[in-house]
Design a protein around this motif. Sequence first.
Motif: not given
Length: 534
Positions: A77-84
Amino acid sequence: MKNRLFRKFALILLLLFLPVFMALDLLLVRAWKREYLVAAFSHLERLSSLALSAGPHGTKFPDLKQWLAWIAQSGVRVTLAEGNGKAMVDSKEDPSRMPDLSARPEIREAIQKGIGRTHEHSSALDMDVIYLAVLHRDQQGRAIILRRSLALPGLKESTRLIHGYFGLASLVILIPAFGFIWGFSRAITGRIHRLKSFLDRAAKGDLRPLPMERTSDELADLAAALNQTVQKLDRTISSLTEERNRSSAILASMKEGVAVIGRDQRIIYCNQAFCQAAGTASISCQGRPLMEIIRHSDLLSYVQKALGGEESVHGEVVVGSIRTRSYAVTAAPIRTDTGISGAVMVLRDISEIRRLERARRDFIANISHEFKTPLTAIQGFTETLLAGAIDDTRNRRRFLEIIREHALRLSRLTDDLLKLAQIEAGKSLHEAREVDIKEVIDPCLEIARVKADQKQLVLEAHYADDLPKLFGDLYAFREILENIIDNAIRYTAPGGRIEVRAGVEGSEVILSVADTGIGIPKTEQERIFERFYR
């Protein structure tokens, strides 16, 4: 016999090995999990490196979505999140519904160190899940966090398999161990049982030695030591038995009565002489209370004094009513290390001594009386003659006849004393020959008839002429019969009857004198042959 030793050995084995097995199982599982997780994280790191190397050059959603779909094909499972920490896109969930990821430990660690790892158990999936977050910057320099998660369904199953295999291996080890313990304990228990049976047999008096064992261990040494102890015990018991038999024989042969009384006043031992003194010769006295055997208060008080601690108690008692016996009593305590355990009482029969003392007193009294009467008469008539009666021609002859008669009486008493002394000295004064019974009876009747007529007594003799002859001293026979007839005349009232009879009973000639006199009391009959007894 229950194998209690096996249960103890088995319990010790379990107490020793179960903690070890459990610790080894725990360490093995932990080591396996650690290696498994290291391999899983390495897999995610390789996937991350591959994903970043093939990542999109722009930030348009279609390219990004295509990129995520391509990464998700690897099963993660892949999750892309911002730096915050705000989720931008996820391969399995709408990012708008996802919570803020900034609180996640792997996200915080990635922000701080550039990469973050987390391992936790998912209750929703009921399996372990690992998370890997990597901080990345795009072409514009913005911070982007790429988080990958991988479910580990094989970790739980492999852990279960490890537990199973380890448990099976433990059983493989324990079962032979239990078998060995069972055989060993049975062998030890059998040897211990033989030792116990040997001791039980020895306690019952069977002191045969135990067969020696072929082994040379502690139990064999114990068996050898027990054999030596039993042999010494056998020798000691034999010595004590011999000593007891010797003492019993000595005590049994003693004329003195001996009794050992316990602290509870029960008779522990007594010889036959003691039972005879107590009047219970026909029953056993041992083990019975002293008060059941002896009811004489003085005897009981002597024993109680000895049990109370008096060193030696002496006394004299007279027992019996019709036939009395005199005993000198000695009682002494039996002292041990723990105190007084009992008492010993000795009864010495002094009846004969007391009888002789009474006979001596009676002899002195009687002989004094026998001598005093003629001496008084001689003295009195002598003084009368000296006072002037010697010139009395009418009375002086009578006085001299009286003096002569009493002098002859003194002579007879002196002769009797001399005869008695010679008899007691063992000197024979008789001339034995064949004697006709008529030679004994007729002269005695002729002498006694004068006294019998004076008391108006009937004196008769009844005997056959063909009686067998006697063998003995004629004058001794006459003296005996004269004394008996004289006593009969003396103690028979006037008008009475005296009969002298002689007859044959078996091989014996029986000569008897019967009278109608006062007789002799039964209590005095056993004393009729004592010297000077009246």
